[in-house]
Design a protein around this motif. Sequence first.
Motif, short mmCIF file in Angstrom:
data_model
loop_
_atom_site.label_atom_id
_atom_site.label_comp_id
_atom_site.label_asym_id
_atom_site.label_seq_id
_atom_site.Cartn_x
_atom_site.Cartn_y
_atom_site.Cartn_z
N GLY A 12 0.80 -1.23 0.00
CA GLY A 12 0.00 0.00 0.00
C GLY A 12 0.82 1.27 0.00
O GLY A 12 0.40 2.29 0.55
N GLU A 14 2.30 4.69 -1.15
CA GLU A 14 1.88 5.81 -2.00
C GLU A 14 2.77 7.02 -1.79
O GLU A 14 3.26 7.26 -0.68
CB GLU A 14 0.43 6.21 -1.69
N GLY A 23 1.57 4.80 -6.84
CA GLY A 23 0.90 3.84 -5.99
C GLY A 23 -0.62 3.92 -6.06
O GLY A 23 -1.17 4.64 -6.88
N PRO A 24 -1.26 3.14 -5.17
CA PRO A 24 -0.64 2.31 -4.13
C PRO A 24 0.11 1.11 -4.72
O PRO A 24 -0.41 0.42 -5.59
CB PRO A 24 -1.83 1.85 -3.28
N GLY A 61 1.66 3.46 3.64
CA GLY A 61 2.14 2.12 3.32
C GLY A 61 3.40 1.74 4.07
O GLY A 61 3.99 2.54 4.79
#
Length: 305
Positions: A12, A14, A23-24, A61
């Motif tokens: 996750g 980003e 991202g993610p 993330g």
Amino acid sequence: MMDETIAIRLEGVEKNRSNFRLGPLHMSIPKGCITAIVGPNGCGKSSSFSLMLELTKSDTGTIELLGHKVGQGRNTELMKRIGYLPEQSSEHEDNMKGTKKAEFYRFWYDSWDVNRYRELLRILEVDDNGTLGKMSKGMRRKFEFALALAHGPELLLLDEPSSGLDPLAWKTMIEILHRYMDQGDHTILMTSHIIEEVKRLADFIVFMAQGRVLGMYEKDELFSSWSTLFISGDELTAKKAAGAPGQCGVEHAGGTTYRITTNKAAEAEKWCASEGINIVSRQALELDEIMSALLMQDRLSKRLK
């Protein structure tokens, strides 16, 4: 729980900028293998490396390198286990001699092997007495490649490693990387635009576009599964061919011949046989053709959402 078979894990991740969103990202890079990230310019390959090395901070993330989370306190010891070759050389070092930069590396890395360093310079035909800014692009690339390897890193991050290299130097680099991997406990994550480079080196291929991962594939499986099947028939046959497994496009190839692009070649061939569709010939797709097909699929999926 830590998975000891994974060298790099992104969950996750980003990074948002005013003109680009990365991202993610979800990515698991296996240990003991070479993984190549491929994709168009500006898709986020180099930015992903910057996040892994904390040269820039992610917004959300988690990132794990060699079983350690990045961004939780000092990562000095972790970074000593990593070798990094950026795509662009630092302009701030243009007035520095190669020997001075090597001295800095020797101070920073406890495992610095001066004999290995000198051996690499000899193999690559590099004189480190020169000023970095006065070296040709290829010569400086070879010098910095030697630096990235001289401390025996467990994990090697290479951003377009062959940029600026002539064919002979490129072949030498490939041989050095093969020897580096022979030890079995080393991992390489690289980016490359060179199809032959990816074919020769990579065990796995990650496709990226517009800041996102489109997919990760085992190389041999990827090339065996993506094919163009040339079939004979009329427009009704072509419409019927749209039902082939893994179908990514049916196009008229001239006369009574149509071509089916599929990512499930073996299944598509069996399906054509069961449907009475005559396959005239088969052609494996090259890496850039697979990339184009994936991008087309991605664009179509966005329109359908």
